[in-house]
Design an enzyme around this catalytic site. Sequence first.
Site, mmCIF file in Angstrom:
data_model
loop_
_atom_site.group_PDB
_atom_site.id
_atom_site.type_symbol
_atom_site.label_atom_id
_atom_site.label_comp_id
_atom_site.label_asym_id
_atom_site.label_seq_id
_atom_site.Cartn_x
_atom_site.Cartn_y
_atom_site.Cartn_z
ATOM 1 N N LEU A 116 14.408 33.919 79.076
ATOM 2 C CA LEU A 116 13.214 32.174 79.871
ATOM 3 C C LEU A 116 14.333 31.848 79.179
ATOM 4 O O LEU A 116 15.370 30.951 78.223
ATOM 5 C CB LEU A 116 12.794 31.911 79.211
ATOM 6 N N ASP A 117 15.135 31.070 80.427
ATOM 7 C CA ASP A 117 15.984 29.700 80.718
ATOM 8 C C ASP A 117 15.884 28.472 79.440
ATOM 9 O O ASP A 117 14.937 28.046 78.963
ATOM 10 C CB ASP A 117 16.656 29.679 81.611
ATOM 11 N N TYR A 118 17.119 27.657 79.621
ATOM 12 C CA TYR A 118 16.378 26.766 79.017
ATOM 13 C C TYR A 118 15.442 25.562 79.272
ATOM 14 O O TYR A 118 15.240 25.298 78.418
ATOM 15 C CB TYR A 118 18.172 25.988 78.844
#
Length: 274
Positions: free
Chosen positions: A120-122
């Site tokens: 899951l990206d930032y």
Amino acid sequence: MKENNNWISTKEESTEPVRLNKFISHNSNFSRREADKLIEEGKVKVNGKVISNLATKVLPSDKVQIGKQNVKHEKDKLITAIVYNKPKGEIVSKNDPQGRKTIFDSLGKKYKHFLPVGRLDYASEGLLLLTDSVEALNALVHSNLERVYKIKVNGEISKQVEDAMQNGLELEDASLGAHKNSKIKEMTFKPFLAYDIQRNESNFSRIKVVINEGKNRELRRFFGHFGLDVLDLKRLEFGGVSLNNLPTGKSRFLTRDEYRNLRHFLNEDDRSSK
């Protein structure tokens, strides 16, 4: 093998031969692809003989070596898996060169050996599975299990967007919505399994989607192609495992039923790859 809420035995002891690359990946930290490379490089022995045939099968009783290191067969391999409700502003990584907070800063030292199932990206949040098993990681990451997301975009979801969700989409340039350093340009999007438009307005829209892929920033790229920026993205479910009421920034072990489903999935994956 006794089962509780924290541990599962992935499979019963089998006397059937299995592919050598699978044997190595099940009993070491190497993936099947890495195992194939080791075999091609002549670094793998079975019962003292160097193996070059990638189709070679072995039994649990066979002696398998990588270099001088024995690959020990684990008769009752135990797997631990947890659910983490990742908040925005954390990196899914062991460490970050930019000094940003990682998920392991929140999870603590006892989970430092765990592996995240996908990313899951930032700026994204929600359900993240982690496991201490390379076998489970590889099977889950490359699976077509359902992923459920709740998304907010900065505009209207048009008929063109709906058509693409229903029929799929092939893009030669899927860089809109991608990370600036991403080298992935072309991308094919399968039809969504389901979607529910919960609000559709010109200023912003909310939609719940179900997909069965885990490509690099797939949803951000998909909506970006239509000029829609993803303002919020939260994963709610993965393969039937849900966040339920797990607070943001907290973790839990899988429930007994979730572990049972995971064991069934891994056993099915095991049979299908023989």
